[in-house]
Every structure is written in structure tokens, then in C-alpha cells.
Write a protein that holds these residues in place. Structure first.
Motif, short mmCIF file in Angstrom:
data_model
loop_
_atom_site.label_atom_id
_atom_site.label_comp_id
_atom_site.label_asym_id
_atom_site.label_seq_id
_atom_site.Cartn_x
_atom_site.Cartn_y
_atom_site.Cartn_z
N GLY A 1 0.61 23.55 16.43
CA GLY A 1 -0.22 23.66 15.01
C GLY A 1 0.90 23.78 14.01
O GLY A 1 2.04 24.22 14.16
N PRO A 2 0.70 23.44 12.91
CA PRO A 2 1.33 23.88 11.77
C PRO A 2 1.90 25.27 11.52
O PRO A 2 0.88 26.16 11.76
CB PRO A 2 0.73 23.36 10.54
N VAL A 3 3.26 25.47 11.35
CA VAL A 3 3.76 26.93 11.03
C VAL A 3 4.10 27.08 9.86
O VAL A 3 5.09 26.15 9.04
CB VAL A 3 4.87 27.37 12.23
N LEU A 4 3.54 28.06 9.15
CA LEU A 4 4.20 28.29 7.69
C LEU A 4 5.66 28.61 7.66
O LEU A 4 6.16 29.52 8.40
CB LEU A 4 3.30 29.68 7.22
N LEU A 5 6.51 27.82 6.77
CA LEU A 5 7.86 28.02 6.55
C LEU A 5 8.08 28.75 5.35
O LEU A 5 9.09 30.08 5.37
CB LEU A 5 8.44 26.58 6.48
N ILE A 6 7.34 28.39 4.16
CA ILE A 6 7.69 29.02 2.91
C ILE A 6 6.20 28.91 2.18
O ILE A 6 5.88 28.08 2.16
CB ILE A 6 8.80 28.38 2.16
N ALA A 7 6.21 30.20 1.59
CA ALA A 7 5.08 30.02 0.43
C ALA A 7 5.67 30.50 -0.99
O ALA A 7 6.48 31.22 -1.15
CB ALA A 7 3.96 31.24 0.83
N LEU A 8 5.15 29.62 -2.06
CA LEU A 8 5.33 29.94 -3.52
C LEU A 8 4.16 30.18 -3.91
O LEU A 8 3.12 29.49 -4.08
CB LEU A 8 6.04 28.71 -3.83
N TYR A 9 4.38 31.19 -4.84
CA TYR A 9 3.12 31.65 -5.72
C TYR A 9 3.23 31.63 -7.26
O TYR A 9 2.30 31.65 -7.89
CB TYR A 9 2.67 32.96 -5.39
N LYS A 10 4.53 31.35 -7.65
CA LYS A 10 4.89 31.25 -9.19
C LYS A 10 5.51 30.06 -9.75
O LYS A 10 6.51 29.65 -8.83
CB LYS A 10 5.38 32.64 -9.71
N ALA A 11 4.93 29.40 -10.78
CA ALA A 11 5.80 28.47 -11.38
C ALA A 11 7.09 28.80 -11.32
O ALA A 11 7.48 29.57 -11.94
CB ALA A 11 5.15 28.00 -12.57
N GLY A 12 8.24 27.93 -11.05
CA GLY A 12 9.56 28.12 -11.21
C GLY A 12 10.13 28.83 -10.06
O GLY A 12 11.28 29.10 -9.87
N GLU A 13 9.21 29.37 -9.24
CA GLU A 13 10.05 30.18 -8.10
C GLU A 13 10.62 29.38 -7.00
O GLU A 13 10.29 28.48 -6.90
CB GLU A 13 8.81 31.01 -7.42
N LEU A 14 11.76 30.00 -6.80
CA LEU A 14 12.57 29.35 -5.91
C LEU A 14 12.89 30.60 -4.53
O LEU A 14 13.35 31.56 -4.80
CB LEU A 14 14.06 29.23 -6.34
N THR A 15 12.54 29.96 -3.40
CA THR A 15 12.40 30.91 -2.36
C THR A 15 13.39 30.37 -1.09
O THR A 15 13.15 29.17 -0.87
CB THR A 15 11.33 31.20 -1.91
N SER A 16 14.16 31.07 -0.53
CA SER A 16 14.72 30.54 0.82
C SER A 16 14.28 31.50 2.03
O SER A 16 13.93 32.56 2.00
CB SER A 16 16.24 31.04 0.68
N ASN A 17 14.61 30.55 2.99
CA ASN A 17 14.20 31.24 4.46
C ASN A 17 15.19 30.73 5.25
O ASN A 17 15.12 29.55 5.93
CB ASN A 17 12.56 30.63 4.86
N GLY A 18 16.33 31.51 5.61
CA GLY A 18 17.42 30.67 6.18
C GLY A 18 17.97 29.68 5.66
O GLY A 18 18.31 29.68 4.51
N ARG A 19 18.24 28.49 6.30
CA ARG A 19 18.70 27.30 5.80
C ARG A 19 17.71 26.49 5.08
O ARG A 19 18.01 25.29 4.38
CB ARG A 19 19.32 26.37 6.90
N LEU A 20 16.42 27.01 4.76
CA LEU A 20 15.47 26.42 3.93
C LEU A 20 15.32 26.94 2.58
O LEU A 20 15.25 28.06 2.54
CB LEU A 20 14.06 26.51 4.81
N THR A 21 15.08 26.15 1.59
CA THR A 21 14.90 26.46 0.28
C THR A 21 13.81 25.71 -0.42
O THR A 21 13.87 24.46 -0.03
CB THR A 21 16.04 26.45 -0.55
N ALA A 22 12.95 26.39 -1.14
CA ALA A 22 11.84 25.79 -1.49
C ALA A 22 11.59 26.01 -2.93
O ALA A 22 11.61 27.37 -3.33
CB ALA A 22 10.30 25.84 -0.92
#
Lengths: 111, 112
Positions: B42-63
Motif C-alpha cells: 500500500g502507499p507509504v507516506l513520505l512527506i506531509a505539508l501543512y502550510k502554504a510555502g512550506e518546504l520539507t525534506s526527508n533524506g534525499r526527498l524534498t517537497a
């Protein structure tokens, strides 16, 4: 900690038959969701339980689909009678708060 | 109803390359999520974003959560073979409901 489990992993049935899918959420998760992905289409929301109550069933396709969550633990999704267009992958997810954790899905094929 | 347009539909890249995918919506979302699905899972969550403009990283991932609240992108840097899978964006609109609206997915293949 055990994740969300779903049974069966696969089901092949004939049009007109009945199929019941089961989902066991993560222990302690009050929120339980059903989603479906038809081949070539996006994953679509079916419904959301909070404990044993249906919070949102706006995504249920029609009255051939019946979801239950008696006792607020595991949930079943029954399709009766199944039609060809019901084929797809049915995902269950559970959450404590916002983050939804998904099970591996049940792959349903209606012939 | 609300829809998400996710692109590209598929990508085939060489190991070590960077990857970018994005989702756009015709309506505003309050939450943007990026999931990855491996075969048979099944799908696994990588990154969650909650605010406009928010930039979040998880290891080599950035969203990032777009400032208009109608788009989001996911970048994967220095791809490796285990990055192979289907990446989904999902959004949650305004209101109290928790249902997720999903993109069609981006299928990623990495050539070692």
C-alpha cells in the motif's frame, strides 16, 4: 507494531457473486478509511469510520457496497452483487490523528 | 469534484540523477501529502505539508506546498535503484473531513 492488514490479498469472482473484504487497522486507531483504485484511474476515497460510526460515506459508489465496523475494530466491505466495473485494488487505511497508514490492498477481479 | 493533475505520468532515469514531479489542483488544499507505493504494497507516506510555502525534506526527498495552495512538487536527489515505485500526491481540502484526493501517480524507473 503490526500495520494495517487486509484479507484476502487477491479475489477473483464472477459477475453477480458476493465478495467481502476485511481490514484490520492498527490497534488503537479510531479512524478507518476505505479507498479504491480502478486500473488507470486515481485512488478514490470510499468512506471513513470513526470507531463504529460512518463519519463520511460520500465516496461509496452505490448501494451494492456495504461497509461495517461493528465494535469499532476491524471493518468489512461487502460488494453484492459484484459488477465488472468493481474490479480494482481496495485499500484500507487507519489513523490516530492526521497521518493515514495504508494496508497492502485487496486486488479484486470481477469476471 | 476536486481533482489533482500529477505529472509526469512516468519517468525513466539513470541512477544518480535528480527527479522532479508535481501536482496541481483547480481548488485550494489545506494539506499536501506525498506517498510512495512499492509493488504489492500500500502507499507509504513520505512527506506531509501543512502550510502554504512550506518546504520539507526527508533524506534525499524534498517537497514544497505551493504558495497558492493549489500545487506541490516533490524532488528526489541522487536517485538510487530502490527509489523505483509509484509516487502519489494527495491533498486534503478545507473542512473537517479527512478524505484524501489523489493524483494519478508518477511511475519511476531507475536504471542502475
Amino acid at each position: 507494531e503490526a500495520g494495517v492488514t487486509q484479507f484476502p490479498s487477491h479475489s477473483v469472482i464472477e459477475k453477480g457473486q458476493t465478495v467481502t473484504l476485511r481490514c484490520d487497522p492498527i490497534s488503537g486507531h479510531d479512524n478507518l478509511y476505505w479507498y479504491r483504485r480502478v486500473m488507470g484511474k486515481e485512488i478514490k476515497f470510499l468512506l471513513h469510520f470513526v470507531k463504529e460510526s460512518k463519519q463520511d460515506e460520500s465516496g461509496m459508489p452505490n448501494n451494492r457496497f456495504l461497509a461495517e465496523r461493528t465494535g469499532g475494530t476491524y471493518s468489512t466491505l461487502k460488494v453484492q452483487p459484484a459488477e465488472l466495473e468493481d474490479s480494482g485494488v481496495y485499500f484500507c487505511a487507519s489513523s490516530l490523528e492526521e497521518t493515514q497508514y495504508f494496508g497492502p490492498g485487496t486486488r479484486l477481479l470481477v469476471l | 469534484g476536486q481533482q489533482l493533475n500529477q505529472s509526469p505520468q512516468s519517468m525513466f532515469i539513470q541512477e544518480g540523477e535528480d527527479v522532479s514531479m508535481n501536482c496541481t489542483s483547480s481548488s485550494i488544499f489545506n494539506t499536501w501529502l506525498w506517498y510512495k507505493q512499492d509493488p504489492g504494497e500500500g502507499p507509504v507516506l513520505l512527506i506531509a505539508l501543512y502550510k502554504a510555502g512550506e518546504l520539507t525534506s526527508n533524506g534525499r526527498l524534498t517537497a514544497q506546498f505551493g504558495t497558492t495552495r493549489k500545487d506541490s512538487f516533490l524532488n528526489i536527489s541522487a536517485s538510487i535503484p530502490s527509489d523505483v515505485g509509484i509516487y502519489f500526491c494527495a491533498g486534503r481540502g478545507a473542512g473537517n473531513n479527512r478524505k484524501l484526493i489523489w493524483g494519478l501517480g508518477t511511475s519511476l524507473a531507475v536504471n542502475p
